[in-house]
Write a protein that holds these residues in place. Structure first.
Motif, PDB file in Angstrom:
ATOM      1  N   TYR A   1      -3.710 -11.764 -24.108  1.00 37.52           N
ATOM      2  CA  TYR A   1      -2.835 -12.826 -23.589  1.00 37.52           C
ATOM      3  C   TYR A   1      -3.664 -13.971 -23.008  1.00 37.52           C
ATOM      4  O   TYR A   1      -3.425 -15.149 -23.305  1.00 37.52           O
ATOM      5  CB  TYR A   1      -1.897 -12.258 -22.522  1.00 37.52           C
TER       6      TYR A   1
ATOM      7  N   ASN B   1       6.910  -8.086 -21.445  1.00 36.27           N
ATOM      8  CA  ASN B   1       7.986  -8.834 -20.780  1.00 36.27           C
ATOM      9  C   ASN B   1       7.499  -9.442 -19.462  1.00 36.27           C
ATOM     10  O   ASN B   1       7.875 -10.559 -19.097  1.00 36.27           O
ATOM     11  CB  ASN B   1       9.187  -7.921 -20.510  1.00 36.27           C
TER      12      ASN B   1
ATOM     13  N   LYS C   1       5.495 -12.422 -20.236  1.00 36.93           N
ATOM     14  CA  LYS C   1       6.397 -13.510 -20.655  1.00 36.93           C
ATOM     15  C   LYS C   1       6.940 -14.242 -19.435  1.00 36.93           C
ATOM     16  O   LYS C   1       6.988 -15.475 -19.397  1.00 36.93           O
ATOM     17  CB  LYS C   1       7.539 -12.956 -21.500  1.00 36.93           C
ATOM     18  N   ARG C   2       7.356 -13.498 -18.416  1.00 39.67           N
ATOM     19  CA  ARG C   2       7.872 -14.124 -17.191  1.00 39.67           C
ATOM     20  C   ARG C   2       6.755 -14.906 -16.497  1.00 39.67           C
ATOM     21  O   ARG C   2       6.977 -15.996 -15.956  1.00 39.67           O
ATOM     22  CB  ARG C   2       8.419 -13.048 -16.250  1.00 39.67           C
TER      23      ARG C   2
ATOM     24  N   ASP D   1       4.298 -16.359 -17.993  1.00 41.39           N
ATOM     25  CA  ASP D   1       4.130 -17.565 -18.804  1.00 41.39           C
ATOM     26  C   ASP D   1       5.178 -18.625 -18.437  1.00 41.39           C
ATOM     27  O   ASP D   1       4.878 -19.820 -18.348  1.00 41.39           O
ATOM     28  CB  ASP D   1       4.247 -17.192 -20.277  1.00 41.39           C
ATOM     29  N   GLU D   2       6.396 -18.179 -18.206  1.00 38.72           N
ATOM     30  CA  GLU D   2       7.472 -19.095 -17.832  1.00 38.72           C
ATOM     31  C   GLU D   2       7.202 -19.743 -16.482  1.00 38.72           C
ATOM     32  O   GLU D   2       7.454 -20.932 -16.282  1.00 38.72           O
ATOM     33  CB  GLU D   2       8.812 -18.348 -17.814  1.00 38.72           C
TER      34      GLU D   2
ATOM     35  N   VAL E   1      10.770 -19.194 -22.312  1.00 33.07           N
ATOM     36  CA  VAL E   1       9.838 -18.983 -23.418  1.00 33.07           C
ATOM     37  C   VAL E   1      10.521 -18.135 -24.481  1.00 33.07           C
ATOM     38  O   VAL E   1      11.155 -17.120 -24.171  1.00 33.07           O
ATOM     39  CB  VAL E   1       8.562 -18.271 -22.909  1.00 33.07           C
TER      40      VAL E   1
ATOM     41  N   PHE F   1      10.888 -15.390 -26.769  1.00 33.67           N
ATOM     42  CA  PHE F   1      10.202 -14.102 -26.784  1.00 33.67           C
ATOM     43  C   PHE F   1       9.677 -13.751 -28.173  1.00 33.67           C
ATOM     44  O   PHE F   1       8.631 -13.128 -28.324  1.00 33.67           O
ATOM     45  CB  PHE F   1      11.139 -12.993 -26.311  1.00 33.67           C
TER      46      PHE F   1
ATOM     47  N   PHE G   1       6.512 -15.561 -28.441  1.00 31.96           N
ATOM     48  CA  PHE G   1       5.599 -15.326 -27.319  1.00 31.96           C
ATOM     49  C   PHE G   1       4.610 -14.212 -27.622  1.00 31.96           C
ATOM     50  O   PHE G   1       3.416 -14.331 -27.349  1.00 31.96           O
ATOM     51  CB  PHE G   1       6.394 -14.976 -26.061  1.00 31.96           C
ATOM     52  N   SER G   2       5.086 -13.107 -28.196  1.00 29.78           N
ATOM     53  CA  SER G   2       4.227 -11.939 -28.387  1.00 29.78           C
ATOM     54  C   SER G   2       3.330 -12.040 -29.612  1.00 29.78           C
ATOM     55  O   SER G   2       2.663 -11.077 -29.979  1.00 29.78           O
ATOM     56  CB  SER G   2       5.078 -10.667 -28.483  1.00 29.78           C
TER      57      SER G   2
END
Length: 595
Positions: A68, A169, A172-173, A175-176, A205, A207, A210-211
């Motif tokens: 990441y 997940n 991801k949060r 990143d947001e 973002v 998802f 994102f991954s």
């Protein structure tokens, strides 16, 4: 875990029990906890470090985090912001999970944070990242600090993350949060508290895209290696590190704060030092004499270990032998990868110094009223008022030179290991080729020992310069004691011009161990912040008074520049590029020799 924690502080098995605690939490009994992950500044902090070190191994997949980070840095994310958010978010995840399993950890955490915060005289709350760390810690202590609206919003979003969610997940949060708040701050170039919060819009973002970073190939290149080192530093560090300025302490009046261990423990510690760093090349009587002379005041109870390292002295630690051998091979590989450039650097430095030495050693001939008669001016006698028909040869009186190069080999230099080794090799080789005696040593602290690793001695041949590639970084650093111990041999040299060049990050940081049987083992910070800075500055000034020219080459962060100025005064050079080390030394030597 919620019971009495004093059992961990058994005088004879403290380190093993800290390891055992980390092993118990992580369930990984085949892995040692590196010394950089332990902290002996207080009982509670030591416990907390062990718990978090184990929990990070149990709950987090650092390969995913690494992928990441690499993907985001390639997208030009700000590294300082990204790393701070990762520390905050992942610390929250780890703490939440371990406290759910072991409720007693919450009390230990609160006491640990309190013990660390009490040492700070100033928290840099004007910096949004420091403010977030500070707020996070106080909230963990059930305190509610008054902060600006932006900090409050960011902390609220961090706390809203479901710590039991899947790691993807959670990232991801994270990143947001970065895109929502920090993209705006970076673009607006505004400080926290001045940002118009109405202009900040929450970012969602996608998802599905994102991954995608999970499918990217990881290539072994220099940039990725640096990032991997930085990720390791995150996984091995504590959230409160680099939070503010340590309280200023008067070295003469303040009581010395230390960890106490009896003589039986001290002997075990010495055996461990030899096990990890090799036998000493000095006799016990010589070492005792040095310790009696230098281990005073703030260094009371400290020890000194002079060694040639595990590869060139007796050592039965198979793992350490393999580790240092591998590190040497890595350093040599990096050198050979660009060998033509490095050889040109050696020749350039050699020729530059040789040219200056020749110029400065040249004999100047001047006309005089007495001396050796100049045949082609003899006709002037009796025929001219100019009676200067003699000459005298004026020789250079500057004398010879001897140089010590002292390399900070503490863990803070881990990302620069091969560059430090290469640059030191270039300098030592060039100096040796022009006939200037030079010694190269690295210094670090391990338990209560300042370890001085000798890579080459003053009169060693050119081949010995290759020993510098054994350089590796680990542990802490007690700069004042290292400088003091290094100057002894330098002062014993017959050369008139003695030079000491110190490469460091400008942050002396160490704890120490005494041997008072009447006290129980207790941990308090003893050599960090202004204590370490003032002591190192004192030793630099003492060296200069004794006729040693001391140059500090600073490779740390700009925020630590004030400390470097206190230590070295005007004779220090700041460089962000460690590859300029040899050029800096060349410029300094030119200045010294010509003046």
């Amino acid at each position: 875990m919620s019971g009495n924690t004093n059992w961990i502080y058994n005088n004879y098995e403290f380190e093993n029990r800290v390891n055992n605690l980390a092993w118990t939490i992580s369930g990984m009994y085949d892995e040692d906890i590196d010394s950089s992950e332990k902290d002996y500044s207080s009982k509670n902090v030591s416990l907390y470090f062990a718990i978090i070190a184990g929990a990070r191994r149990k709950y987090l997949d650092w390969n995913i985090i690494k992928k990441y980070i690499i993907s985001r840095i390639k997208k030009s994310y700000n590294k300082d912001i990204l790393y701070t958010l990762i520390e905050l978010v992942l610390n929250s995840v780890v703490e939440d999970r371990v406290i759910n399993e072991r409720p007693g950890v919450a009390e230990i955490r609160s006491k640990a944070y309190k013990d660390v915060l009490v040492n700070y005289s100033k928290i840099h709350k004007e910096d949004i990242l420091s403010n977030l760390r500070y707020t996070f810690i106080l909230q963990a202590m059930d305190k509610h600090p008054t902060v600006d609206g932006l900090t409050k919003r960011i902390m609220k979003d961090i706390k809203s993350i479901d710590c039991n969610d899947d790691l993807i997940n959670i990232l991801k949060r994270l990143d947001e949060i970065y895109l929502t708040y920090f993209e705006f701050i970076i673009n607006s170039q505004m400080e926290a508290g001045k940002v118009n919060e109405k202009d900040i819009k929450n970012v969602d973002v996608d998802f599905d895209t994102f991954s995608d970073f999970m499918y990217e190939e990881l290539y072994t290149d220099e940039e990725n290696e640096i990032i991997e080192t930085e990720i390791n530093n995150i996984s091995n560090s504590m959230l409160v590190e680099s939070l503010g300025e340590m309280a200023e302490v008067n070295l003469e009046k303040s009581p010395n704060r230390m960890i106490y261990v009896d003589e039986a423990m001290a002997e075990k510690i010495y055996e461990k030092v030899e096990y990890y760093y090799g036998k000493a090349f000095l006799s016990q009587s010589e070492i005792k004499k040095l310790e009696t002379k230098h281990c005073r005041s703030v260094h009371e109870g400290c020890r000194i270990h002079f060694t040639d390292g595990v590869l060139r002295s007796e050592c039965n630690n198979v793992f350490q032998l393999k580790y240092v051998t591998r590190q040497k091979e890595n350093n040599l590989y990096k050198f050979r990868d660009n060998i033509k450039l490095h050889k040109r650097s050696i020749n350039k430095l050699k020729e530059s110094i040789a040219r200056i030495l020749v110029e400065e050693s040249a004999t100047d001939r001047i006309l005089s009223d007495g001396g050796i008669i100049c045949a082609n001016r003899a006709w002037r006698i009796g025929r001219s008022n100019n009676t200067k028909v003699f000459y005298k040869d004026i020789k250079n009186e500057k004398g010879k030179y001897v140089i010590d190069i002292l390399l900070d080999a503490s863990g803070s230099q881990s990302r620069n290991q091969f560059n430090v080794a290469i640059q030191a090799y270039i300098i030592a080789t060039a100096l040796t080729l022009v006939g200037i005696p030079n010694r190269v040593m690295g210094y670090l602290s391990f338990l209560d020992y300042t370890v001085l690793k000798r890579y080459r001695d003053y009169n060693d041949n050119i081949k010995s310069c290759e020993n510098i590639f054994e350089y590796f970084a680990a542990g802490n650093n007690r700069d004042g004691l290292a400088i003091k111990a290094t100057c002894d041999a330098l002062l014993d040299r017959e050369e008139e011009n003695k030079i000491l060049i110190v490469l460091s990050d400008g942050k002396p940081n160490d704890v120490k161990i005494g041997n008072d049987r009447t006290r129980s083992l207790r941990g308090e910070s003893s050599y960090k912040g202004m204590v370490g800075v003032k002591d190192t500055a004192l030793e630099v000034r003492k060296a200069r008074k004794q006729g040693i020219l001391v140059l500090g080459v600073f490779t740390g962060k700009e925020t630590d520049l004030p400390a470097e100025k206190i230590i070295y005064g005007k004779d220090f050079i700041y460089t962000k590029d460690i590859e300029r080390f040899s050029d800096i030394v060349a410029m300094y030597l030119k200045k010294i020799i010509k003046n």
